[in-house]
Design a protein around this motif. Structure first.
Motif, PDB file in Angstrom:
ATOM      1  N   ASP A  52      38.091  72.240  66.724  1.00  0.00           N
ATOM      2  CA  ASP A  52      36.970  71.289  67.002  1.00  0.00           C
ATOM      3  C   ASP A  52      35.956  71.811  68.077  1.00  0.00           C
ATOM      4  O   ASP A  52      34.814  71.548  67.905  1.00  0.00           O
ATOM      5  N   THR A  53      36.673  72.163  69.080  1.00  0.00           N
ATOM      6  CA  THR A  53      35.657  72.528  70.158  1.00  0.00           C
ATOM      7  C   THR A  53      34.816  73.792  69.747  1.00  0.00           C
ATOM      8  O   THR A  53      33.676  73.503  70.008  1.00  0.00           O
ATOM      9  N   LEU A  54      35.511  74.776  69.193  1.00  0.00           N
ATOM     10  CA  LEU A  54      34.878  75.705  68.922  1.00  0.00           C
ATOM     11  C   LEU A  54      33.624  75.478  67.721  1.00  0.00           C
ATOM     12  O   LEU A  54      32.800  76.041  67.746  1.00  0.00           O
ATOM     13  N   ARG A  79      29.706  67.005  72.343  1.00  0.00           N
ATOM     14  CA  ARG A  79      28.946  66.426  71.068  1.00  0.00           C
ATOM     15  C   ARG A  79      27.773  65.389  71.233  1.00  0.00           C
ATOM     16  O   ARG A  79      26.723  65.399  70.670  1.00  0.00           O
ATOM     17  N   LYS A  80      27.966  64.444  72.342  1.00  0.00           N
ATOM     18  CA  LYS A  80      26.860  63.642  72.931  1.00  0.00           C
ATOM     19  C   LYS A  80      25.718  64.309  73.228  1.00  0.00           C
ATOM     20  O   LYS A  80      24.644  64.186  72.945  1.00  0.00           O
ATOM     21  N   SER A  81      25.749  65.376  74.030  1.00  0.00           N
ATOM     22  CA  SER A  81      24.834  66.311  74.630  1.00  0.00           C
ATOM     23  C   SER A  81      24.027  66.864  73.352  1.00  0.00           C
ATOM     24  O   SER A  81      22.946  67.024  73.398  1.00  0.00           O
ATOM     25  N   LEU A  82      24.801  67.344  72.388  1.00  0.00           N
ATOM     26  CA  LEU A  82      24.097  68.119  71.454  1.00  0.00           C
ATOM     27  C   LEU A  82      23.361  67.192  70.470  1.00  0.00           C
ATOM     28  O   LEU A  82      22.242  67.471  69.935  1.00  0.00           O
ATOM     29  N   GLU A  83      24.044  65.802  70.429  1.00  0.00           N
ATOM     30  CA  GLU A  83      23.412  64.811  69.518  1.00  0.00           C
ATOM     31  C   GLU A  83      21.904  64.683  70.340  1.00  0.00           C
ATOM     32  O   GLU A  83      20.800  64.425  69.688  1.00  0.00           O
ATOM     33  N   LEU A  84      21.934  64.350  71.659  1.00  0.00           N
ATOM     34  CA  LEU A  84      20.832  63.922  72.475  1.00  0.00           C
ATOM     35  C   LEU A  84      19.826  65.033  72.239  1.00  0.00           C
ATOM     36  O   LEU A  84      18.501  64.951  72.147  1.00  0.00           O
ATOM     37  N   LYS A 127      29.550  75.971  68.174  1.00  0.00           N
ATOM     38  CA  LYS A 127      28.728  76.696  67.322  1.00  0.00           C
ATOM     39  C   LYS A 127      27.312  76.204  66.982  1.00  0.00           C
ATOM     40  O   LYS A 127      26.385  76.594  66.623  1.00  0.00           O
ATOM     41  N   LYS A 128      27.410  74.894  67.457  1.00  0.00           N
ATOM     42  CA  LYS A 128      26.144  73.971  67.137  1.00  0.00           C
ATOM     43  C   LYS A 128      25.236  73.942  68.431  1.00  0.00           C
ATOM     44  O   LYS A 128      23.978  73.541  68.381  1.00  0.00           O
TER      45      LYS A 128
END
Length: 87
Positions: free
Chosen positions: A25-27, A77-82, A31-32
């Motif tokens: 899940d982390t990898l 995940r939160k950082s990527l969403e932001l 990738k995003k």
């Protein structure tokens, strides 16, 4: 070492499955990451961190590392969403 001494008990097996799922899940999340250099650095860091702790057998330590990994994944995940929301 005999084959039976390498066999995992149920608790160890479930912890191992949890760790492997967290790793995958982390990898996937890594990738995003939009920047290729940052993505490579993060992927290398994740892999080295998992390798560093691979030999740990203490159940309590493993559970603590899982909690840390889950928190780190949540933060990523939160950082990527932001960052996606800002663009």
């Amino acid at each position: 070492m005999s084959m039976s001494s390498k066999a995992l008990n149920l608790k160890q097996f479930l912890l191992r499955q949890h760790v492997l799922k967290l790793y995958k899940d982390t990898l996937k999340a890594v990738k995003k990451i939009p920047d290729a250099s940052d993505r490579k650095d993060m992927r290398d860091w994740v892999r080295s961190d998992y390798k560093k702790y691979m030999s740990i057998t203490d159940e309590f330590k493993i559970k603590m590392l899982i909690k840390h990994g889950e928190k780190s994944l949540e933060d990523l995940r939160k950082s990527l969403e932001l960052s996606h929301a800002a663009t």
